[in-house]
Write a protein that holds these residues in place. Sequence first.
Motif, PDB file in Angstrom:
ATOM      1  N   GLU A  82      46.269  39.844   9.320  1.00 43.98           N
ATOM      2  CA  GLU A  82      47.367  40.815   9.346  1.00 43.98           C
ATOM      3  C   GLU A  82      48.678  40.114   9.701  1.00 43.98           C
ATOM      4  OE1 GLU A  82      47.470  45.362  10.367  1.00 43.98           O
ATOM      5  OE2 GLU A  82      47.355  44.239  12.248  1.00 43.98           O
ATOM      6  N   THR A  83      49.754  40.507   9.042  1.00 46.59           N
ATOM      7  CA  THR A  83      51.052  39.875   9.308  1.00 46.59           C
ATOM      8  C   THR A  83      51.657  40.433  10.595  1.00 46.59           C
ATOM      9  OG1 THR A  83      52.289  41.565   8.124  1.00 46.59           O
ATOM     10  CG2 THR A  83      51.525  39.652   6.824  1.00 46.59           C
ATOM     11  N   VAL A  84      52.619  39.682  11.136  1.00 45.88           N
ATOM     12  CA  VAL A  84      53.346  40.154  12.323  1.00 45.88           C
ATOM     13  C   VAL A  84      54.054  41.467  11.998  1.00 45.88           C
ATOM     14  CG1 VAL A  84      55.357  39.658  13.764  1.00 45.88           C
ATOM     15  CG2 VAL A  84      53.636  37.902  13.418  1.00 45.88           C
ATOM     16  N   GLY A  85      54.640  41.546  10.812  1.00 42.64           N
ATOM     17  CA  GLY A  85      55.363  42.755  10.422  1.00 42.64           C
ATOM     18  C   GLY A  85      54.454  43.973  10.424  1.00 42.64           C
ATOM     19  N   ASP A  86      53.262  43.842   9.855  1.00 39.20           N
ATOM     20  CA  ASP A  86      52.339  44.981   9.824  1.00 39.20           C
ATOM     21  C   ASP A  86      51.853  45.313  11.235  1.00 39.20           C
ATOM     22  OD1 ASP A  86      52.638  45.137   7.124  1.00 39.20           O
ATOM     23  OD2 ASP A  86      50.564  44.621   6.610  1.00 39.20           O
ATOM     24  N   THR A  87      51.562  44.280  12.029  1.00 40.42           N
ATOM     25  CA  THR A  87      51.091  44.529  13.408  1.00 40.42           C
ATOM     26  C   THR A  87      52.139  45.341  14.168  1.00 40.42           C
ATOM     27  OG1 THR A  87      49.824  42.471  13.416  1.00 40.42           O
ATOM     28  CG2 THR A  87      50.346  43.419  15.560  1.00 40.42           C
ATOM     29  N   ALA A 111      59.865  40.655  13.497  1.00 35.45           N
ATOM     30  CA  ALA A 111      59.264  41.905  13.961  1.00 35.45           C
ATOM     31  C   ALA A 111      60.327  42.990  14.133  1.00 35.45           C
ATOM     32  CB  ALA A 111      58.542  41.660  15.293  1.00 35.45           C
ATOM     33  N   ALA A 112      61.489  42.583  14.649  1.00 36.65           N
ATOM     34  CA  ALA A 112      62.555  43.561  14.910  1.00 36.65           C
ATOM     35  C   ALA A 112      63.050  44.212  13.618  1.00 36.65           C
ATOM     36  CB  ALA A 112      63.705  42.884  15.655  1.00 36.65           C
ATOM     37  N   GLN A 113      62.899  43.523  12.487  1.00 33.93           N
ATOM     38  CA  GLN A 113      63.402  44.070  11.219  1.00 33.93           C
ATOM     39  C   GLN A 113      62.596  45.294  10.778  1.00 33.93           C
ATOM     40  OE1 GLN A 113      66.280  42.453  10.444  1.00 33.93           O
ATOM     41  NE2 GLN A 113      65.581  41.279  12.223  1.00 33.93           N
ATOM     42  N   VAL A 114      61.345  45.394  11.231  1.00 35.36           N
ATOM     43  CA  VAL A 114      60.486  46.488  10.759  1.00 35.36           C
ATOM     44  C   VAL A 114      60.045  47.433  11.876  1.00 35.36           C
ATOM     45  CG1 VAL A 114      59.610  45.181   8.781  1.00 35.36           C
ATOM     46  CG2 VAL A 114      58.386  45.059  10.967  1.00 35.36           C
ATOM     47  N   SER A 115      60.453  47.146  13.110  1.00 34.99           N
ATOM     48  CA  SER A 115      59.954  47.935  14.237  1.00 34.99           C
ATOM     49  C   SER A 115      60.725  49.241  14.390  1.00 34.99           C
ATOM     50  CB  SER A 115      60.065  47.116  15.530  1.00 34.99           C
ATOM     51  OG  SER A 115      59.594  47.882  16.612  1.00 34.99           O
ATOM     52  N   ARG A 116      60.007  50.277  14.794  1.00 29.42           N
ATOM     53  CA  ARG A 116      60.660  51.557  15.105  1.00 29.42           C
ATOM     54  C   ARG A 116      61.034  51.657  16.573  1.00 29.42           C
ATOM     55  NH1 ARG A 116      56.866  53.437  11.154  1.00 29.42           N
ATOM     56  NH2 ARG A 116      55.241  53.607  12.730  1.00 29.42           N
TER      57      ARG A 116
END
Length: 305
Positions: A82-87, A111-116
């Motif tokens: 699993e990618t960091v982005g998906d995690t 990670a910050a680019q995809v985190s809510r």
Amino acid sequence: MRHLIDIQDLSVEEVDELIHTAEDIIENPEKYAEACRGRKLATLFFEPSTRTRLSFEAAMLDLGGRTLGFSDAATSSASKGETVGDTVQVVSCYADIIAMRHPKEGAPFAAAQVSRVPIINAGDGGHNHPTQTLTDLLTIHRERGDLNNLTIGFCGDLKFGRTVHSLVSALSRYTGIQFIFIAPNELRIPDYVKENTLDPLHLPYREVESMEEAMPELDVLYMTRVQKERFFNEADYLRLRDTYILDPAKLAAAKPEMRILHPLPRVNEITVDVDKDPRACYFKQVANGKFIRMALIMKLLEVHA
Ligand code: CP
């Protein structure tokens, strides 16, 4: 929504405000005991840690919140690919804020680019460690009462030591700072730190190989471990690991008011008989780490005592 990926994501005024809040938490912990009631912190540690992970967890617990997470990538689905982005997209469904450590430089930024939810960089490879820097600044402030006008010596692995890179960046914004970089040739401070931070601001620095030469000038001595995990071959690590060993004999040349910091863990670079020297601050630094992380969590979650 704010993240903390690089210490420069915070203005000097915000850093000073965090230090002020942390000092208030130290004096009045009961005021903050419910500040994060109902909130959850996730600690995603893809690399080993003792202080950073546990101080984040202790910080959230002392704010009345709860914690979840993993301390070993092998027990997470990263081990299945699993990618960091998906995690991070997954964990941001379960937590209000995430502290992440990763061996790859830039992983918390990605990670910050995809985190809510807010992401805090808890150390990315040999790059940055901004919450260690906040800990270091709080410690220097508590010991000296001021972050301006000091000569600081960074000693050891200045190439891979991410705490050094972040602290140089932070101190570059205060006045009257003189930097002395004490390292063997192979572990010198990276050119990008000089070219991006020190040179444009015309900050005074010098590079030396001798700890003894620098010692009498220093107001703060920032010792570091040689970062075994970043070396490409063990022979180089073994050759360089004991280049600098701080002991009471070397401290004889230091100012009585000098302060010794170390982000820890230490290996051989400070002998245990230095621990009882009143100038040794590294275990106070550990304690300060929880209080400044409490202040940071509150700031990023926009909650107040
Ligand atoms: N200072 C620091 O980052 O320590 P840990 O690796 O134990 O978290």
